[in-house]
Structure formats: structure tokens, C-alpha cells
Design a protein around this motif. Structure first.
Motif, PDB file in Angstrom:
ATOM      1  N   ILE A 133       6.395   3.887   7.206  1.00  0.00           N
ATOM      2  CA  ILE A 133       6.355   4.068   5.763  1.00  0.00           C
ATOM      3  C   ILE A 133       7.713   4.632   5.355  1.00  0.00           C
ATOM      4  O   ILE A 133       8.123   5.690   5.851  1.00  0.00           O
ATOM      5  CB  ILE A 133       5.245   5.048   5.345  1.00  0.00           C
ATOM      6  CG1 ILE A 133       3.918   4.672   6.014  1.00  0.00           C
ATOM      7  CG2 ILE A 133       5.089   5.072   3.830  1.00  0.00           C
ATOM      8  CD1 ILE A 133       2.869   5.760   5.937  1.00  0.00           C
ATOM      9  N   TYR A 135      10.777   5.151   2.034  1.00  0.00           N
ATOM     10  CA  TYR A 135      10.810   5.474   0.612  1.00  0.00           C
ATOM     11  C   TYR A 135      11.897   4.688  -0.101  1.00  0.00           C
ATOM     12  O   TYR A 135      13.083   4.800   0.224  1.00  0.00           O
ATOM     13  CB  TYR A 135      11.035   6.974   0.392  1.00  0.00           C
ATOM     14  CG  TYR A 135      10.970   7.358  -1.071  1.00  0.00           C
ATOM     15  CD1 TYR A 135       9.757   7.290  -1.759  1.00  0.00           C
ATOM     16  CD2 TYR A 135      12.105   7.760  -1.769  1.00  0.00           C
ATOM     17  CE1 TYR A 135       9.682   7.621  -3.101  1.00  0.00           C
ATOM     18  CE2 TYR A 135      12.040   8.094  -3.110  1.00  0.00           C
ATOM     19  CZ  TYR A 135      10.819   8.017  -3.776  1.00  0.00           C
ATOM     20  OH  TYR A 135      10.743   8.333  -5.113  1.00  0.00           O
ATOM     21  N   PHE A 148       7.094   2.796  -0.120  1.00  0.00           N
ATOM     22  CA  PHE A 148       6.566   3.619  -1.212  1.00  0.00           C
ATOM     23  C   PHE A 148       7.653   3.857  -2.254  1.00  0.00           C
ATOM     24  O   PHE A 148       8.798   4.177  -1.903  1.00  0.00           O
ATOM     25  CB  PHE A 148       6.064   4.947  -0.645  1.00  0.00           C
ATOM     26  CG  PHE A 148       5.541   5.896  -1.677  1.00  0.00           C
ATOM     27  CD1 PHE A 148       4.573   5.503  -2.587  1.00  0.00           C
ATOM     28  CD2 PHE A 148       6.010   7.212  -1.740  1.00  0.00           C
ATOM     29  CE1 PHE A 148       4.076   6.393  -3.538  1.00  0.00           C
ATOM     30  CE2 PHE A 148       5.516   8.100  -2.673  1.00  0.00           C
ATOM     31  CZ  PHE A 148       4.551   7.694  -3.583  1.00  0.00           C
ATOM     32  N   LEU A 171       1.009  10.248   2.914  1.00  0.00           N
ATOM     33  CA  LEU A 171       0.726   8.816   3.041  1.00  0.00           C
ATOM     34  C   LEU A 171       0.609   8.407   4.505  1.00  0.00           C
ATOM     35  O   LEU A 171      -0.196   7.530   4.850  1.00  0.00           O
ATOM     36  CB  LEU A 171       1.816   7.991   2.354  1.00  0.00           C
ATOM     37  CG  LEU A 171       1.794   7.980   0.825  1.00  0.00           C
ATOM     38  CD1 LEU A 171       2.943   7.133   0.293  1.00  0.00           C
ATOM     39  CD2 LEU A 171       0.463   7.447   0.303  1.00  0.00           C
ATOM     40  N   PHE A 210       4.654  -0.347  -2.402  1.00  0.00           N
ATOM     41  CA  PHE A 210       3.410   0.415  -2.288  1.00  0.00           C
ATOM     42  C   PHE A 210       3.432   1.484  -3.363  1.00  0.00           C
ATOM     43  O   PHE A 210       4.353   2.307  -3.408  1.00  0.00           O
ATOM     44  CB  PHE A 210       3.329   1.044  -0.899  1.00  0.00           C
ATOM     45  CG  PHE A 210       2.037   1.741  -0.583  1.00  0.00           C
ATOM     46  CD1 PHE A 210       1.019   1.084   0.079  1.00  0.00           C
ATOM     47  CD2 PHE A 210       1.856   3.076  -0.931  1.00  0.00           C
ATOM     48  CE1 PHE A 210      -0.170   1.735   0.395  1.00  0.00           C
ATOM     49  CE2 PHE A 210       0.676   3.738  -0.628  1.00  0.00           C
ATOM     50  CZ  PHE A 210      -0.344   3.053   0.041  1.00  0.00           C
ATOM     51  N   VAL A 221      -4.304   5.054  -4.432  1.00  0.00           N
ATOM     52  CA  VAL A 221      -3.435   3.983  -3.947  1.00  0.00           C
ATOM     53  C   VAL A 221      -3.719   2.753  -4.790  1.00  0.00           C
ATOM     54  O   VAL A 221      -4.882   2.357  -4.967  1.00  0.00           O
ATOM     55  CB  VAL A 221      -3.704   3.693  -2.456  1.00  0.00           C
ATOM     56  CG1 VAL A 221      -2.936   2.450  -2.007  1.00  0.00           C
ATOM     57  CG2 VAL A 221      -3.342   4.896  -1.607  1.00  0.00           C
TER      58      VAL A 221
END
Length: 359
Positions: A133, A135, A148, A171, A210, A221
Motif C-alpha cells: 500500500i 501513498y 491510497f 489501512l 484507493f 473504504v
């Protein structure tokens, strides 16, 4: 002929294209830069009590990040610690020596996320099943990377409003805890009071982002997707969903590990022994169907890949082109096992159309 280590390639294509031990899922890998205690490079925590005993090993900020991840029902959190002068490449080299698979994130700078994206794509090309994940990365376009993008979040605790990257550890816990059992769509982010929504939810989703949304009193979410946006025969649209890829990776890891640990070098490569392995795979598929991971109403099977095995023989015996399928199936090729499969992965319910007629 070039000799290489045994190659086990599990290829997933849209629509066709318990083993000894089920591979472990729900592993969260959190990378922190911390000079508080330099005597270790990795730690594992399965619950909050284990973490509390080692609170002094971390800065208060990093401790909070680990706490955030553990607050969700992950199998375990693996903390990878590097010094504040080391790079993300250094941290990722520790990851691959410490954990075979899992979800990875960090709270860092743009270059850190770029390094993670590049590393994940390299691992994906080698058939490994790490996922990450990141950013606000620039179009990762990868089924093993979640991107994200919300700018700011508001925690319910004293932290109040923080930039979106500070929510990555949470997350990590959320996505790792959902694993193959459920989708992340509309998952309630219980530690958030509010989120700054993106300008256009649908545009962001179609760009593989996301996002979180405000839904009355809850932050949820928006849709459980990864960053995949380029769809091909190999990477279909279904593979944009996190839970689909989790199931693919579960099957890949289980089949590969079982073949590697229990079959390589232990059986001669004849049809009878291939059928033993195929039977084990099909039993495994049946068990996944009973757990609502695969569709119980679908055939879900594996067998000898006659097309690929024929092509291998044709290269050295052109007459194999005229062999019937039974002969190809019965004529194993040297030390290679060519199998194919067809399964239907169940996704989570997300969309509803309900027409009501009134008299």
C-alpha cells in the motif's frame, strides 16, 4: 540446453487462460525508520500485549503506527526496522530475507513509495506474491499495489487531523485482516471521524486510486481495488479487486509450496504421478469452494495442459502435431510438468439492482 533451477510457473488468465498446509495470510509488514534501539532489524507481534512489552524500542510515533496496524485483526505484524539514514531499498532487502509474503507499507516520502512500487513490480514479475500500500504514487498500474490518495484524515483520538499518509498503517491492518475472507469495500474505518474526500470519487477509482469516503457518521473504504488499470488477457478487469488477487496469490503460494516441498525430486515424471498431484490440486480446489473462496457451483479443476505439452514435443518431434490428445497427455515431457486449470473466484457482494413493480 541451459540448465536452471526447477521452474514452477503458475499463470492465471481470465477464465482459463487441505494441501499439506495452507499458506499463511493476513500478514502485515510495516517498515519504520527508527534509531531508538538498533539491536534488531525485525520484530513480530500477534497482539497488543506483545507490543506493549516492547514499547520502549520505538519512537512514540512509530509505536503508534504499529499500534494502528495491530488494532485490526491481522495474523501478525512484522516490523522491519532500519536506521534513519538507511534507504527503503535497505529495508526491502530485509523484508525478503524475513517474510515470504504479505502486505507492506511505510509512512515515508515520495521516493520511499517509488522504491516500494519498483520492488513489488520486480517481485511480481518473478511470480512472488508480496503486495504493498503506497501513498499518492504516480499511476503504479499493478495488481499487487494499492494506491491510497485521500489528502487528509481526521482521527478520533488526540491526533485529530493528519495527512493521508499517516493512515497507511491502519489501512495495512484493514486490508491484511480482510485477506481472502471478505472484501474491503465499505469497510468502516473505526478510528477515523472524518476524511477529506477526493474531488471526484468515480474518476479516482477509474484511475486505480484507493479512496475513503464519508458515509453519514462513518468513514468507509470506497471500493476495494488495487492500482491496476491496464487490462489484458493476463491481467483482466476482475484482477483490479483486492480480494480476487488475494485468492489468486493464496492458490499460487499453496500450489507452488506444495509442489516444491513434496513433489520435486521425489517422484518420477510419469502420468500416474502427475495425476496424483492433479488429484491433490482438485481436492484443494474443492476445499476452497466449500469455504466460499471458489464458486461451489463451478467445476474448478486442473489437468494436464495438452496444448502446452504438445508444443514442447513438437519442437523436438514435429510428428507430435498429429498425436491425439490422449497420446499427448500420456507422453510426459522430460522433467517438465505442464498443467492447466480453470477456477471461478468468488468476489464480495458490492452492487445491487433491485427492480420493484407496483400494482
Amino acid at each position: 540446453m541451459t540448465i536452471t533451477l526447477p521452474n514452477i510457473e503458475i499463470i492465471f488468465k481470465q477464465l482459463a487462460s487441505n494441501f499439506i498446509k495452507r499458506s499463511e495470510r493476513g500478514i502485515a509488514i510495516l517498515i519504520v525508520k527508527d534509531d531508538t534501539d538498533t539491536s534488531f532489524t525485525s520484530k513480530e507481534y500477534k497482539n497488543l500485549k506483545e507490543l506493549e512489552k516492547e514499547k520502549t524500542l520505538y519512537t512514540s510515533e512509530n509505536y503508534q503506527y504499529i499500534l494502528d496496524t495491530l488494532s485490526f485483526q491481522v495474523t501478525k505484524v512484522v516490523v522491519i526496522r532500519v536506521s534513519t539514514t538507511e534507504t527503503m531499498v535497505d529495508a526491502l532487502s530485509i523484508v525478503e530475507k524475513t517474510v515470504k509474503t504479505g502486505w507492506i507499507t511505510t509512512v515515508g516520502i515520495a521516493d520511499d513509495y517509488t522504491a516500494i512500487v519498483n520492488w513489488i513490480k520486480d517481485k511480481e514479475s518473478n511470480g512472488e506474491t508480496y503486495k504493498a500500500i503506497v501513498y499518492n504514487a504516480t499511476a503504479p498500474d499493478c495488481k499487487h499495489i494499492v494506491n491510497f490518495t485521500n489528502a487528509n484524515v481526521v482521527f478520533k483520538d488526540a491526533r485529530a487531523e493528519k495527512t493521508g499518509d499517516k493512515y497507511l498503517p491502519s489501512l495495512l491492518g484493514i486490508i491484511a485482516s480482510c485477506n481472502i475472507e471478505k472484501g474491503t469495500t465499505y469497510f468502516v474505518c473505526e478510528n477515523l471521524a472524518k476524511v477529506e474526500e477526493v474531488a471526484d470519487n468515480n474518476d479516482s477509482l477509474n484511475l486505480g486510486k484507493f479512496i475513503l469516503i464519508n458515509d453519514f457518521d462513518n468513514v468507509k473504504v470506497g471500493l476495494g481495488i488495487n492500482s491496476l488499470t491496464t487490462f489484458t488477457d493476463v491481467n483482466s478487469e476482475d484482477m483490479r479487486y483486492i480480494d480476487t488477487v488475494e485468492t489468486m496469490d493464496l492458490i499460487t503460494d499453496d500450489i507452488r509450496n506444495t509442489f516444491k516441498n513434496d513433489y520435486i525430486g521425489k517422484y518420477k515424471n510419469n502420468l500416474d504421478n502427475q495425476v496424483l498431484f492433479i488429484s491433490a490440486v482438485n481436492t484443494y480446489f474443492s476445499s476452497l469452494a466449500k469455504e466460499d473462496i471458489l464458486d461451489l457451483n463451478y467445476k474448478n479443476y486442473s489437468d494436464v495442459d495438452v496444448v502446452t505439452q504438445r508444443a514442447a514435443w513438437v519442437k523436438i518431434k514435429p510428428e507430435a502435431e498429429a498425436w491425439n490428445d490422449t497420446k499427448v497427455r500420456n507422453t510426459t515431457f522430460k522433467r517438465n510438468v505442464y498443467l492447466g486449470g480453470d477456477v471461478k473466484i468468488l468476489g464480495a457482494m458490492e452492487n445491487l439492482r433491485f427492480n420493484i413493480s407496483m400494482f
